[in-house]
Design a protein around this motif. Structure first.
Motif, PDB file in Angstrom:
ATOM      1  N   LYS A  17     -15.946  -2.763 -29.092  1.00 39.41           N
ATOM      2  CA  LYS A  17     -16.655  -3.929 -28.540  1.00 39.41           C
ATOM      3  C   LYS A  17     -18.115  -3.624 -28.216  1.00 39.41           C
ATOM      4  O   LYS A  17     -18.982  -4.431 -28.501  1.00 39.41           O
ATOM      5  CB  LYS A  17     -15.947  -4.457 -27.297  1.00 39.41           C
ATOM      6  N   ARG A  52     -14.793  -5.868 -10.245  1.00 38.33           N
ATOM      7  CA  ARG A  52     -14.434  -5.047 -11.419  1.00 38.33           C
ATOM      8  C   ARG A  52     -13.948  -3.656 -10.995  1.00 38.33           C
ATOM      9  O   ARG A  52     -12.940  -3.160 -11.497  1.00 38.33           O
ATOM     10  CB  ARG A  52     -15.657  -4.912 -12.344  1.00 38.33           C
ATOM     11  N   ARG A  74     -14.783 -14.503 -12.162  1.00 40.80           N
ATOM     12  CA  ARG A  74     -15.222 -15.494 -13.166  1.00 40.80           C
ATOM     13  C   ARG A  74     -15.914 -16.687 -12.496  1.00 40.80           C
ATOM     14  O   ARG A  74     -16.910 -17.211 -13.024  1.00 40.80           O
ATOM     15  CB  ARG A  74     -14.008 -15.934 -13.990  1.00 40.80           C
ATOM     16  N   ARG A  96     -15.785 -10.195 -23.276  1.00 43.47           N
ATOM     17  CA  ARG A  96     -14.524 -10.722 -22.732  1.00 43.47           C
ATOM     18  C   ARG A  96     -14.741 -11.968 -21.875  1.00 43.47           C
ATOM     19  O   ARG A  96     -15.726 -12.098 -21.160  1.00 43.47           O
ATOM     20  CB  ARG A  96     -13.761  -9.704 -21.885  1.00 43.47           C
ATOM     21  N   SER A 101      -7.697 -13.058 -20.203  1.00 46.17           N
ATOM     22  CA  SER A 101      -6.707 -13.318 -19.149  1.00 46.17           C
ATOM     23  C   SER A 101      -5.382 -13.765 -19.769  1.00 46.17           C
ATOM     24  O   SER A 101      -4.305 -13.369 -19.323  1.00 46.17           O
ATOM     25  CB  SER A 101      -7.218 -14.378 -18.177  1.00 46.17           C
ATOM     26  N   TYR A 104      -4.054 -10.323 -21.467  1.00 49.27           N
ATOM     27  CA  TYR A 104      -3.630  -9.218 -20.588  1.00 49.27           C
ATOM     28  C   TYR A 104      -2.698  -9.694 -19.475  1.00 49.27           C
ATOM     29  O   TYR A 104      -1.639  -9.111 -19.271  1.00 49.27           O
ATOM     30  CB  TYR A 104      -4.857  -8.517 -19.983  1.00 49.27           C
ATOM     31  N   GLN A 105      -3.142 -10.719 -18.722  1.00 50.77           N
ATOM     32  CA  GLN A 105      -2.288 -11.159 -17.609  1.00 50.77           C
ATOM     33  C   GLN A 105      -1.143 -12.022 -18.126  1.00 50.77           C
ATOM     34  O   GLN A 105      -0.035 -11.987 -17.581  1.00 50.77           O
ATOM     35  CB  GLN A 105      -3.117 -11.913 -16.560  1.00 50.77           C
TER      36      GLN A 105
HETATM   37  P1  TMP Z   1     -13.404  -3.664 -20.920  1.00 49.75           P
HETATM   38  O1  TMP Z   1     -12.484  -2.654 -21.505  1.00 49.75           O
HETATM   39  O2  TMP Z   1     -13.817  -4.678 -21.890  1.00 49.75           O
HETATM   40  O3  TMP Z   1     -14.523  -3.064 -20.164  1.00 49.75           O
HETATM   41  O4  TMP Z   1     -12.530  -4.549 -19.889  1.00 49.75           O
HETATM   42  C1  TMP Z   1     -11.972  -4.006 -18.767  1.00 49.75           C
HETATM   43  C2  TMP Z   1     -10.494  -4.265 -18.703  1.00 49.75           C
HETATM   44  O5  TMP Z   1     -10.244  -5.502 -18.030  1.00 49.75           O
HETATM   45  C3  TMP Z   1      -9.772  -4.308 -20.016  1.00 49.75           C
HETATM   46  O6  TMP Z   1      -8.743  -3.340 -19.992  1.00 49.75           O
HETATM   47  C4  TMP Z   1      -9.165  -5.688 -20.059  1.00 49.75           C
HETATM   48  C5  TMP Z   1      -9.149  -6.135 -18.620  1.00 49.75           C
HETATM   49  N1  TMP Z   1      -9.257  -7.575 -18.432  1.00 49.75           N
HETATM   50  C6  TMP Z   1      -8.128  -8.292 -18.078  1.00 49.75           C
HETATM   51  O7  TMP Z   1      -7.061  -7.718 -17.899  1.00 49.75           O
HETATM   52  N2  TMP Z   1      -8.220  -9.647 -17.918  1.00 49.75           N
HETATM   53  C7  TMP Z   1      -9.392 -10.335 -18.093  1.00 49.75           C
HETATM   54  O8  TMP Z   1      -9.419 -11.581 -17.963  1.00 49.75           O
HETATM   55  C8  TMP Z   1     -10.562  -9.580 -18.471  1.00 49.75           C
HETATM   56  C9  TMP Z   1     -11.864 -10.296 -18.663  1.00 49.75           C
HETATM   57  C10 TMP Z   1     -10.445  -8.221 -18.627  1.00 49.75           C
END
Ligand code: TMP
Length: 208
Positions: A17, A52, A74, A96, A101, A104-105
């Motif tokens: 990314k 974060r 957000r 992202r 969300s 992952y969630q």
């Molecule tokens: P990154 O690897 O792009 O820096 O993102 C950090 C982590 O956050 C990545 O493992 C995915 C996670 N993430 C979520 O779980 N839910 C979300 O909505 C976002 C934006 C990121």
């Protein structure tokens, strides 16, 4: 004034990314003459960056806590950065956004999509990305690439099964919104990946 455009970049771990975000920014400046505001989630504001750290480092977060933290960051990001930049006619390129969300969630942690959709509708209204590029890699390749990056976080210790679910959730979203979400096979060599991204951006610009 021309409207700003909202572009997001998504993908699993180790999909490249960061390097591709820079490529897309430079490409947009050159080919669209746009003022590009690059930002990320979770993060992009002082509060968002604090969230974060908590989100990525704190052990034992419940899935619901994860989801609410992400949307708290957000909300701040939308209010302080994304909406004002779009209103000024800038293009926002976000590393992202809400698709993550859902992936992952929703996919990874198993939270119901309706919960996510509720928060999305509440906080975003009708704001959605104009274009989303999904860098897709098989989880085992992404994990190998991400390994040794030196910025380990809570998600790096997730199982391959978790990442299979994340990838599937992204694929489902891409299938349900084929216009907005464009899949890029990020397992190929970088020049080929970037050639594909440039082609997709060009096609998309033509439609604007
Ligand atoms: P990154 O690897 O792009 O820096 O993102 C950090 C982590 O956050 C990545 O493992 C995915 C996670 N993430 C979520 O779980 N839910 C979300 O909505 C976002 C934006 C990121």
């Amino acid at each position: 004034m021309k409207p700003g455009r909202f572009i997001t970049l998504e993908g699993g771990e180790g999909a490249g990314k960061t390097v591709n975000l820079n490529f897309i920014r430079d490409w947009l400046v050159q080919h669209a003459g746009a003022t590009v505001r690059v930002t990320r989630e979770p993060g992009g504001t002082a509060v968002g960056e604090d969230i974060r750290r908590l989100f990525l480092q704190q052990a034992d977060l419940q899935p619901e806590t994860e989801l609410l933290l992400i949307f708290a960051a957000r909300a701040q990001h939308l209010h302080q950065v994304i909406r004002p930049a779009l209103a000024r006619g800038e293009w926002v390129l976000c590393d992202r956004f809400t698709d993550a969300s859902y992936a992952y969630q929703g996919g990874g942690r198993g939270l119901a999509q309706e919960r996510i959709a509720y928060l999305e509708n509440w906080l975003q209204g009708d704001l959605r990305p104009d274009l989303t590029l999904l860098l897709d890699t098989p989880p085992e390749l992404g994990k190998a690439r991400a390994h040794g990056r030196g910025d380990a976080n809570r998600f790096d210790t997730e199982t391959e099964r978790f990442y299979v679910k994340v990838r599937q959730a992204y694929a489902d979203r891409a299938a349900s919104e084929p216009q907005r979400i464009q899949r890029v096979d990020a397992s190929r060599p970088l020049p080929e990946v970037q050639q594909h991204i440039a082609t997709l951006l060009l096609q998309w610009l033509d439609l604007l």
